[in-house]
Design a protein around this motif. Sequence first.
Motif, PDB file in Angstrom:
ATOM      1  N   ARG A 138       0.130  -1.113  -9.869  1.00 12.02           N
ATOM      2  CA  ARG A 138       0.105   0.171  -9.157  1.00 12.02           C
ATOM      3  C   ARG A 138      -0.209   1.271 -10.169  1.00 12.02           C
ATOM      4  N   PHE A 186      -5.322  -0.977  -0.504  1.00 12.99           N
ATOM      5  CA  PHE A 186      -5.051  -1.856  -1.643  1.00 12.99           C
ATOM      6  C   PHE A 186      -6.044  -3.007  -1.594  1.00 12.99           C
ATOM      7  N   ASP A 204      -3.967   0.393  -6.054  1.00 12.10           N
ATOM      8  CA  ASP A 204      -2.991  -0.671  -5.861  1.00 12.10           C
ATOM      9  C   ASP A 204      -3.735  -1.997  -5.751  1.00 12.10           C
ATOM     10  N   ASN A 212       0.841  -1.198   0.000  1.00 16.65           N
ATOM     11  CA  ASN A 212       0.000   0.000   0.000  1.00 16.65           C
ATOM     12  C   ASN A 212       0.872   1.243   0.000  1.00 16.65           C
ATOM     13  N   ARG A 213       0.270   2.367  -0.353  1.00 14.27           N
ATOM     14  CA  ARG A 213       0.926   3.662  -0.221  1.00 14.27           C
ATOM     15  C   ARG A 213       0.287   4.418   0.934  1.00 14.27           C
ATOM     16  N   SER A 231       5.212   4.221  -9.855  1.00 10.22           N
ATOM     17  CA  SER A 231       5.780   3.182  -8.986  1.00 10.22           C
ATOM     18  C   SER A 231       5.914   3.675  -7.558  1.00 10.22           C
TER      19      SER A 231
END
Length: 251
Positions: free
Chosen positions: A247, A162, A180, A156-157, A251
């Motif tokens: 994604r 996600f 994601d 995950n970001r 990136s």
Amino acid sequence: MRQIDVIGIGAGDPGHLTLQAVAAIARADVFFLLDKGEAKDSMIRLRRDILAAHARPGHRVAEGRDPDRDRTPADYTGTIADWRTRRAAVMAGLIADLADGETGAFLVWGDPALYDSTIAILDEILSAGGVPFTYTVVPGVSSVSALAARHRTGLNRVGRPFQVTTGRRLAEGWPDGVDDVVVMLDAQQAFTAYTGQDVHIYWGAYLGTPDEIAVEGPLAEVADEILRVRAEARERHGWIMDTYLLRRGGS
């Protein structure tokens, strides 16, 4: 009462075994192995290597034939239900041969809670009322975890969700509300539908094994390479297990 342990053994590296898994293997009397045919002999060999390293002397191995199923059915839900019923019959037969007071174990690839049928089938057997037993689950390292580690990335970001899904669902469209997406069980390479978008892919096959393959980059640039190495690996081994992270937005 018969006791069953469902033990997650990781994505393929014997080093993925947790200390809890090692302890569970050491106490089991009987190990149940479901043979998937010659094309997947390496999967059985890895299990036997794990037993040689960690099972106690005098343990037994009971083998059953995993039922075949259509991998591209028109009625996916019905086909899976039928396969689970037939697999339940095989597993129930193995468990029935376990003596009262003995512990049997199923060694499950990855984590038993993620896209594995063992827990659901054991519940089905118990619901049928034919073979009494209790069971516990030992978690394992999933291919999803192994994929992220191999590519040195998070799933995950920051502050963003996600989703884990299947190739079949991805082919129906990108999931709403997430950028994601982790994809498993993709026999049709559904990622190819997104080569025209700003998508980065982290792809891996045979994760954690000596045959591990990994490809990473902008999807538009590496999609053909993934298709090529995937086809070559499948031809060489007779089977393939791959997982990937898509994604969207870099990136």
